[in-house]
Design an enzyme around this catalytic site. Structure first.
Site, PDB file in Angstrom:
ATOM      1  N   HIS A 162      -3.246   7.366   2.274  1.00 48.71           N
ATOM      2  CA  HIS A 162      -3.628   6.058   1.755  1.00 48.71           C
ATOM      3  C   HIS A 162      -5.023   5.740   2.302  1.00 48.71           C
ATOM      4  CE1 HIS A 162      -3.949   1.920   0.902  1.00 48.71           C
ATOM      5  NE2 HIS A 162      -3.669   1.502   2.124  1.00 48.71           N
ATOM      6  N   CYS A 167       0.807  -1.228   0.000  1.00 43.95           N
ATOM      7  CA  CYS A 167       0.000   0.000   0.000  1.00 43.95           C
ATOM      8  C   CYS A 167       0.840   1.278   0.000  1.00 43.95           C
ATOM      9  CB  CYS A 167      -0.960   0.009   1.181  1.00 43.95           C
ATOM     10  SG  CYS A 167      -2.071  -1.395   1.184  1.00 43.95           S
ATOM     11  N   ASN A 201     -10.147  -0.118   0.006  1.00 42.86           N
ATOM     12  CA  ASN A 201      -8.682   0.011   0.001  1.00 42.86           C
ATOM     13  C   ASN A 201      -8.162  -0.545  -1.333  1.00 42.86           C
ATOM     14  OD1 ASN A 201      -5.931  -0.272   0.366  1.00 42.86           O
ATOM     15  ND2 ASN A 201      -6.075  -1.104   2.425  1.00 42.86           N
TER      16      ASN A 201
HETATM   17  O1  UT7 Z   1      -3.565  -0.783   3.765  1.00 40.53           O
HETATM   18  C1  UT7 Z   1      -3.087  -1.237   5.002  1.00 40.53           C
HETATM   19  C2  UT7 Z   1      -3.739  -2.525   5.319  1.00 40.53           C
HETATM   20  N1  UT7 Z   1      -4.890  -2.626   6.114  1.00 40.53           N
HETATM   21  C3  UT7 Z   1      -5.379  -1.788   7.021  1.00 40.53           C
HETATM   22  O2  UT7 Z   1      -5.006  -0.669   7.201  1.00 40.53           O
HETATM   23  C4  UT7 Z   1      -6.455  -2.338   7.919  1.00 40.53           C
HETATM   24  C5  UT7 Z   1      -6.172  -2.038   9.360  1.00 40.53           C
HETATM   25  N2  UT7 Z   1      -7.172  -2.603  10.260  1.00 40.53           N
HETATM   26  C6  UT7 Z   1      -8.457  -2.247  10.254  1.00 40.53           C
HETATM   27  O3  UT7 Z   1      -8.886  -1.453   9.452  1.00 40.53           O
HETATM   28  C7  UT7 Z   1      -9.359  -2.834  11.313  1.00 40.53           C
HETATM   29  O4  UT7 Z   1      -8.582  -3.539  12.264  1.00 40.53           O
HETATM   30  C8  UT7 Z   1     -10.434  -3.787  10.733  1.00 40.53           C
HETATM   31  C9  UT7 Z   1     -11.454  -2.961   9.955  1.00 40.53           C
HETATM   32  C10 UT7 Z   1      -9.806  -4.818   9.831  1.00 40.53           C
HETATM   33  C11 UT7 Z   1     -11.188  -4.480  11.876  1.00 40.53           C
HETATM   34  O5  UT7 Z   1     -11.704  -3.547  12.781  1.00 40.53           O
HETATM   35  P1  UT7 Z   1     -11.507  -3.751  14.352  1.00 40.53           P
HETATM   36  O6  UT7 Z   1     -12.259  -2.685  15.002  1.00 40.53           O
HETATM   37  O7  UT7 Z   1     -10.041  -3.815  14.598  1.00 40.53           O
HETATM   38  O8  UT7 Z   1     -12.224  -5.140  14.604  1.00 40.53           O
HETATM   39  P2  UT7 Z   1     -11.612  -6.506  15.153  1.00 40.53           P
HETATM   40  O9  UT7 Z   1     -10.660  -7.095  14.176  1.00 40.53           O
HETATM   41  O10 UT7 Z   1     -11.146  -6.285  16.554  1.00 40.53           O
HETATM   42  O11 UT7 Z   1     -12.904  -7.419  15.180  1.00 40.53           O
HETATM   43  C12 UT7 Z   1     -14.016  -7.100  15.983  1.00 40.53           C
HETATM   44  C13 UT7 Z   1     -15.096  -8.130  15.747  1.00 40.53           C
HETATM   45  C14 UT7 Z   1     -14.609  -9.587  15.808  1.00 40.53           C
HETATM   46  O12 UT7 Z   1     -15.608 -10.346  16.457  1.00 40.53           O
HETATM   47  P3  UT7 Z   1     -15.444 -10.786  18.001  1.00 40.53           P
HETATM   48  O13 UT7 Z   1     -14.185 -11.616  18.026  1.00 40.53           O
HETATM   49  O14 UT7 Z   1     -15.311  -9.488  18.754  1.00 40.53           O
HETATM   50  O15 UT7 Z   1     -16.694 -11.537  18.250  1.00 40.53           O
HETATM   51  C15 UT7 Z   1     -14.540 -10.007  14.347  1.00 40.53           C
HETATM   52  O16 UT7 Z   1     -14.764 -11.402  14.187  1.00 40.53           O
HETATM   53  O17 UT7 Z   1     -15.647  -7.965  14.431  1.00 40.53           O
HETATM   54  C16 UT7 Z   1     -15.700  -9.236  13.769  1.00 40.53           C
HETATM   55  N3  UT7 Z   1     -15.592  -9.023  12.338  1.00 40.53           N
HETATM   56  C17 UT7 Z   1     -16.656  -8.773  11.558  1.00 40.53           C
HETATM   57  N4  UT7 Z   1     -17.963  -8.680  11.830  1.00 40.53           N
HETATM   58  C18 UT7 Z   1     -18.787  -8.396  10.809  1.00 40.53           C
HETATM   59  C19 UT7 Z   1     -14.458  -8.981  11.573  1.00 40.53           C
HETATM   60  N5  UT7 Z   1     -14.783  -8.729  10.297  1.00 40.53           N
HETATM   61  C20 UT7 Z   1     -16.129  -8.584  10.258  1.00 40.53           C
HETATM   62  C21 UT7 Z   1     -17.054  -8.299   9.231  1.00 40.53           C
HETATM   63  N6  UT7 Z   1     -18.355  -8.219   9.546  1.00 40.53           N
HETATM   64  N7  UT7 Z   1     -16.682  -8.101   7.966  1.00 40.53           N
END
Ligand code: UT7
Length: 337
Positions: free
Chosen positions: A264, A131, A294
């Site tokens: 980004h 990225c 993204n």
């Molecule tokens: O370009 C550089 C590369 N990428 C990035 O910059 C991404 C960086 N990270 C992020 O943007 C965020 O960490 C995410 C958007 C990927 C995730 O957000 P988060 O607030 O960090 O959520 P999390 O990973 O802590 O997950 C929270 C909950 C989990 O459930 P439990 O374990 O709390 O029950 C996940 O299983 O959300 C769940 N979850 C979803 N729920 C519905 C994860 N993906 C999804 C989804 N829909 N698509």
């Protein structure tokens, strides 16, 4: 003493005259026709429009047609950038394509693009910095131009992430989209690019990766994107703050001197966090993540193109681009438009 001072000032004048800078003289973007909305994704994996919008700011992303490769997306974006710059293919003397999703293992997507453009015999190569790829590619082209090795560089970010996503993994498939953005960077006697700042730390290679490879005609390991979302999030917020301050300090500028932040486009929460740490209102931040998701190396040039074409970015303004991605890599480019 008088003669000496005349001599010294003529040296300064000469140096100033021979100073070479690079300027972006045209931008272009391309998004494939097919749009995949959050509601479409609700029918594919256990997710919701509400979750995706609140955690990422994304409402839709574009998906390349089966026949479209990174070089095809790059071709559309490049033609628009070259048209905006008034530059013909034969005037391009360097092509750099930032991509993580090349057409094939080799030749490079830049060489394939060169052929599709009819750009003739100029150096062409890909940059792989995920990225941060566009920031890396732009910084590299700037150095070629300032070293006097080329006059008109075509710098492209082009990605088809839809090909490296596990469409059954809700934690990653909702985040990415396909697209391409391009700029023509030309030699100029006034800046242009003021400074570029590149970083990498391979210790963090495992938190965001496509760990597969090809051996003996077979795919080894997982050929899909894997990510520790939360770790990536925290890392991104930290290094982006550091690198934007590094760029400001090098140019003796304050955050308030920046007219446009072009981050980004990974997640609206990461973007808001950088803006907040700079004390910058969101009105000065170019945001496209809602419409594109993204698009990795394509996201910064796509956002830049949007803000140039709708007239937000004006001559003389300071523009700060920053990105972070797998590797881990991160960087920033500060320029005067
Ligand atoms: O370009 C550089 C590369 N990428 C990035 O910059 C991404 C960086 N990270 C992020 O943007 C965020 O960490 C995410 C958007 C990927 C995730 O957000 P988060 O607030 O960090 O959520 P999390 O990973 O802590 O997950 C929270 C909950 C989990 O459930 P439990 O374990 O709390 O029950 C996940 O299983 O959300 C769940 N979850 C979803 N729920 C519905 C994860 N993906 C999804 C989804 N829909 N698509």
């Amino acid at each position: 003493a008088f003669a000496e001072s005349i001599c010294a000032s003529s040296i300064i004048v000469k140096r100033r005259r021979s100073m070479r800078y690079s300027r972006i003289v045209g931008t272009g973007g391309y998004l494939p026709e097919k749009v995949l909305t959050n509601h479409d994704l609700e029918r594919m994996v256990d997710t919701s429009d509400e979750w995706i919008r609140s955690r990422t700011g994304i409402t839709q992303r574009h998906i390349a047609a089966d026949h479209e490769l990174a070089s095809d997306l790059a071709l559309h974006a490049s033609r628009k950038a070259m048209e905006a710059a008034g530059i013909k293919a034969e005037e391009i003397d360097l092509i750099i394509v930032a991509t993580t999703t090349p057409d094939m293992i080799f030749p490079s997507t830049a060489c394939i693009l060169q052929d599709k453009l009819g750009a003739g015999n100029c150096p062409a190569f890909d940059v792989q910095a995920v990225c941060s790829g566009f920031v890396y590619a732009l910084a590299t082209a700037d150095m070629f131009i300032r070293a006097g090795r080329c006059r008109n560089a075509l710098v492209v970010g082009s990605e088809v992430y839809s090909r490296i996503l596990d469409w059954s993994d809700r934690s990653t498939c909702v985040l990415f989209g396909d697209g391409a953005g391009a700029v023509v960077l030309s030699q100029s006697d006034r800046p242009g690019i003021l400074s570029s700042h590149l970083h990498a730390d391979g210790k963090h290679s495992k938190i965001l990766a496509v760990p597969g490879s090809i051996c003996d005609g077979k795919v080894q390991g997982k050929p899909f994107l894997i990510m520790e979302g939360n770790t990536v999030f925290k890392f991104a917020v930290k290094v982006l703050e550091e690198v934007v301050h590094e760029a400001l300090a090098e140019n003796n500028l304050q955050a308030s001197d920046i007219d446009w932040l072009i981050p980004h486009q990974a997640n609206i929460r990461i973007i808001q966090s950088t803006a907040k740490k700079l004390g910058m209102p969101m009105e000065k931040v170019v945001v496209t993540v809602d419409k594109h998701g993204n698009t990795s190396a394509a996201s910064i040039p796509l956002a830049l193109d949007a803000a140039v074409r709708d007239g937000r970015i004006k001559s003389g303004q300071h523009v700060l681009m920053e990105g972070v991605g797998g590797g881990f890599t991160w960087g920033a480019v500060l320029l005067r438009w």
